[in-house]
Every structure is written in structure tokens, then in C-alpha cells.
Design a protein around this motif. Structure first.
Motif, PDB file in Angstrom:
ATOM      1  N   GLN A   7       0.836  -1.204   0.000  1.00  0.00           N
ATOM      2  CA  GLN A   7       0.000   0.000   0.000  1.00  0.00           C
ATOM      3  C   GLN A   7       0.866   1.247   0.000  1.00  0.00           C
ATOM      4  OE1 GLN A   7      -2.846  -0.170   3.159  1.00  0.00           O
ATOM      5  NE2 GLN A   7      -3.873   1.734   2.615  1.00  0.00           N
ATOM      6  N   VAL A   8       0.452   2.246  -0.771  1.00  0.00           N
ATOM      7  CA  VAL A   8       1.187   3.516  -0.879  1.00  0.00           C
ATOM      8  C   VAL A   8       0.221   4.689  -0.737  1.00  0.00           C
ATOM      9  CG1 VAL A   8       2.768   4.929  -2.240  1.00  0.00           C
ATOM     10  CG2 VAL A   8       2.761   2.449  -2.538  1.00  0.00           C
ATOM     11  N   THR A   9       0.576   5.643   0.070  1.00  0.00           N
ATOM     12  CA  THR A   9      -0.135   6.920   0.103  1.00  0.00           C
ATOM     13  C   THR A   9       0.912   8.026   0.053  1.00  0.00           C
ATOM     14  OG1 THR A   9      -0.125   7.000   2.524  1.00  0.00           O
ATOM     15  CG2 THR A   9      -2.049   6.016   1.461  1.00  0.00           C
ATOM     16  N   GLY A  10       0.506   9.206  -0.400  1.00  0.00           N
ATOM     17  CA  GLY A  10       1.499  10.261  -0.488  1.00  0.00           C
ATOM     18  C   GLY A  10       0.920  11.629  -0.760  1.00  0.00           C
ATOM     19  N   GLN A  29       8.039  15.792  -1.988  1.00  0.00           N
ATOM     20  CA  GLN A  29       7.112  14.665  -1.872  1.00  0.00           C
ATOM     21  C   GLN A  29       7.273  13.981  -0.515  1.00  0.00           C
ATOM     22  OE1 GLN A  29       8.491  12.226  -5.093  1.00  0.00           O
ATOM     23  NE2 GLN A  29       7.495  13.448  -6.684  1.00  0.00           N
ATOM     24  N   SER A  30       6.153  13.516   0.018  1.00  0.00           N
ATOM     25  CA  SER A  30       6.158  12.752   1.258  1.00  0.00           C
ATOM     26  C   SER A  30       5.313  11.503   1.062  1.00  0.00           C
ATOM     27  CB  SER A  30       5.588  13.593   2.405  1.00  0.00           C
ATOM     28  OG  SER A  30       5.558  12.843   3.609  1.00  0.00           O
ATOM     29  N   SER A  35       0.835   7.676  -8.875  1.00  0.00           N
ATOM     30  CA  SER A  35      -0.638   7.676  -8.802  1.00  0.00           C
ATOM     31  C   SER A  35      -1.131   8.050  -7.409  1.00  0.00           C
ATOM     32  CB  SER A  35      -1.170   6.284  -9.167  1.00  0.00           C
ATOM     33  OG  SER A  35      -0.856   5.952 -10.503  1.00  0.00           O
ATOM     34  N   ALA A  36      -0.321   7.752  -6.375  1.00  0.00           N
ATOM     35  CA  ALA A  36      -0.743   8.005  -5.000  1.00  0.00           C
ATOM     36  C   ALA A  36      -0.509   9.450  -4.554  1.00  0.00           C
ATOM     37  CB  ALA A  36      -0.005   7.067  -4.052  1.00  0.00           C
ATOM     38  N   LEU A  37       0.378  10.184  -5.233  1.00  0.00           N
ATOM     39  CA  LEU A  37       0.707  11.526  -4.824  1.00  0.00           C
ATOM     40  C   LEU A  37      -0.476  12.474  -5.032  1.00  0.00           C
ATOM     41  CD1 LEU A  37       4.351  11.876  -6.184  1.00  0.00           C
ATOM     42  CD2 LEU A  37       3.660  11.803  -3.781  1.00  0.00           C
ATOM     43  N   LEU A  38      -0.865  13.175  -3.981  1.00  0.00           N
ATOM     44  CA  LEU A  38      -1.994  14.104  -4.036  1.00  0.00           C
ATOM     45  C   LEU A  38      -1.523  15.545  -3.807  1.00  0.00           C
ATOM     46  CD1 LEU A  38      -4.508  12.091  -1.827  1.00  0.00           C
ATOM     47  CD2 LEU A  38      -4.405  12.145  -4.340  1.00  0.00           C
TER      48      LEU A  38
END
Length: 330
Positions: free
Chosen positions: A189-192, A203-204, A327-330
Motif C-alpha cells: 500500500q502507498v499513500t502520499g 514529496q512525502s 498515482s498516490a501523490l496528491l
């Protein structure tokens, strides 16, 4: 062990600064070089003391030369086609990252290499850096118990060659992306979040791995980081380890008993670091960053027909994780 005969495609700054010297240090013989300009090719041969053949057409070189492997260090968007042509010619290939701009392209090349029965290795040198090899050994041995979590950071002035988040992930931060897979396994799982503005990247990321390990990564690609920096801190059941700036690994072992740790000298720290002298020259950097190690590994794989640690097939998962991060970077 005999000398490996290698052909080279490309003689740009990275190739001549890091890859050629590392290959020679690892025991390679440069039998041919191909660039787009014959004078540049001849200059590269002369620079590295080779009496090999000069080409301005790599396809002609592939047809004419009998070698143990081909080293491809070209522009990123040219490399997939170059590698496919090497594979068609039946050559073992080392190629600088990235191989394929996404997981689909990477898989096509991996399939081609496997069908042709040739060695395909991708240049992720950090896996061959002594500090990270030592950290990997510590994780796998469970000398401090099970690894539970990590924090990583990578900051560099990437503004001259990365103009957006995707280019930063796939041309610069990709080394750390591949490294965390090597150290901790596959990511579930990836969130960012990001606070980027064109070539100024911030980026975090938070990640959870298949084995339960969790971690955070801070990426920065801005001119503020003219002094490149990277570090990874891993927390285990019975201590922690810090890999700092490629050349230092500090391992802290906590006291595991029923008594408070402050009652005795029961805790310990071990610091692993290389020596330095005038005699080490530029080769110290090439060893510590992993360049010499990866070239030696490529030559061993060509000789033994074994699968590289950073194989074309393994590269598919690294490119897939790059895509998932973006895709996870918001």
C-alpha cells in the motif's frame, strides 16, 4: 578469473565518470565503444587506455564484435530500443536505469531477454553499496530482531534534468524506490502528498509492505539541495540502525532484560565506516556508491549465466512501484 570483454554504447558524463572507470576497476577489457560521433568514440577509447574498435553505429558494433556483454548508458528514452537490439543480437546487457518508462515497457524487455536466454541487468548501484549491503545483512539475519519500520530521505538538486514529479521519480528517486524493495520486500500500500512546482519537487510518502513493515520517505529535488543527501533509519525489536550518507552505518543494540537499561552499560553502538587516504583517490567513491560492485556482479553473471540481483525481471516491480507512487501523490 579471466578478464571480461565488454562493449559500450554511450560515452556521456555519467558513463565516463562512473561506469567506465568502475568496469575497468572490476577487471573489464573495453573491446569496443559506439557513440553517435566517431571522434567522440575515439576520444573515449583513448581516455580509458583501450585499443578497442571505434564505431558511430552501434548495430554495426553488435554485428562485428564478439564480447561477454554490452554496457548501455544512453539517454533514458533511447535505452529500451538499444537494449532490445542488443538482445536480438544475442548479447548479455547491462543498462543504466530506467529500463522502460513504465512497468509495461519493462516487462516487454524482460520477456525478450528471457526468451533469448541472455543476461539482462539494470543499473541500480545502491544495492551493491557496502553500507546498504551491510544493512540488508542486518535485516535478514534478525540480529536485532524483526525489522518493524523505517524512515528514509533523499534530497538532491535535480532541477537541471527533472522537470516534473514523474521525471524526478523515474530518473532520480528511482534508486531509493528500488532500494526499499531490496531491503524490505514488496509494497502492499502507498499513500502520499506533494508540494511540487514544475522542476521544484517536494514529496512525502507512507508505505506498508507485504510483510507488515511500515515506513515513510521524504523526497526533495530542488536547487536548495546542492549538497546531495540520503539516509535510512530502521527500527527493529531490539535496536535501530542508521545508514547515513552512503558511507556510515550505525547499529544500536538495546538492552533486553528485566532491568532498566540505565542501571548498567548494557547497550551498545557499533559504527561501520570506511577508511580514507590520499591513496584511495576517486575509487573510494565508486566503491562506496556501488558502481564497482555492480559492474563486477554483471561480469560474474555473464560468465556464469546467472540471474543478476537487479535483473530485468526484478526491474518490472521497481517500475510498477514508481507508477504506483506517482498515482498516490496528491
Amino acid at each position: 578469473m579471466g578478464t571480461s570483454k565488454l562493449c559500450f554504447i554511450g560515452a556521456g558524463f555519467h558513463a565516463t565518470t562512473n561506469i567506465y572507470p568502475s568496469a575497468l576497476e572490476a577487471g573489464a577489457e573495453i573491446v569496443a565503444i559506439s557513440t553517435r560521433n566517431i571522434d567522440r568514440t575515439k576520444a573515449a577509447l583513448q581516455r580509458f587506455g583501450s585499443r578497442g574498435n571505434a564505431y558511430d553505429n552501434y548495430k554495426t558494433m553488435l554485428q562485428n564484435e564478439d564480447c561477454d556483454g554490452v554496457v548501455v548508458v544512453a539517454q533514458p528514452h533511447d535505452q529500451t530500443e538499444l537494449v532490445l537490439d542488443c538482445i536480438k543480437a544475442g548479447k548479455n546487457v547491462y543498462v543504466d536505469k530506467p529500463l522502460g518508462w513504465n512497468a509495461l515497457e519493462a516487462e516487454q524487455v524482460a520477456n525478450a531477454a528471457e526468451q533469448a536466454g541472455v543476461v539482462l541487468m539494470v543499473g541500480f548501484m545502491k544495492r551493491y553499496a557496502p553500507v546498504y549491503m551491510k544493512l540488508k545483512e542486518l535485516i535478514d539475519s534478525r540480529a536485532l530482531g524483526t525489522a518493524r519500520s523505517f524512515e528514509a530521505s533523499f534530497a538532491v538538486d535535480s532541477t537541471p534534468f527533472c522537470k516534473n514529479d514523474e521525471e524526478f521519480i523515474k530518473l532520480a528517486a528511482i534508486h531509493i524506490v528500488d532500494l526499499i524493495r531490496y531491503l524490505f520486500g514488496e509494497v502492499a500500500q502507498v499513500t502520499g502528498f506533494k508540494n511540487s512546482n514544475n522542476e521544484f519537487i517536494s514529496q512525502s510518502l507512507s508505505l506498508k509492505f507485504d510483510n507488515g513493515i511500515v515506513g515513510s520517505i521524504y523526497f526533495s529535488g530542488m536547487s536548495a539541495w546542492s549538497r546531495e543527501s540520503e539516509n535510512i533509519r530502521v527500527t527493529f525489536d531490539d535496536g535501530f540502525a542508521c545508514a547515513d550518507e552512503i558511507n556510515t552505518l550505525t547499529v544500536h543494540k538495546s538492552l533486553t532484560s528485566n532491568h532498566p537499561s540505565w542501571r548498567s552499560l548494557g547497550e551498545s553502538d557499533s559504527v561501520y565506516t570506511p577508511s580514507a587516504s590520499a591513496m584511495s583517490g576517486c575509487f573510494r567513491d565508486l566503491y562506496l556508491r556501488g558502481f564497482v560492485g555492480e559492474m563486477a556482479h554483471f561480469m560474474d553473471c555473464c560468465r556464469d549465466k546467472s540471474t543478476p540481483v537487479t535483473s530485468g525481471r526484478d526491474n518490472v516491480n521497481t517500475m510498477d512501484l514508481c507508477d504506483r507512487i506517482l498515482s498516490a501523490l496528491l
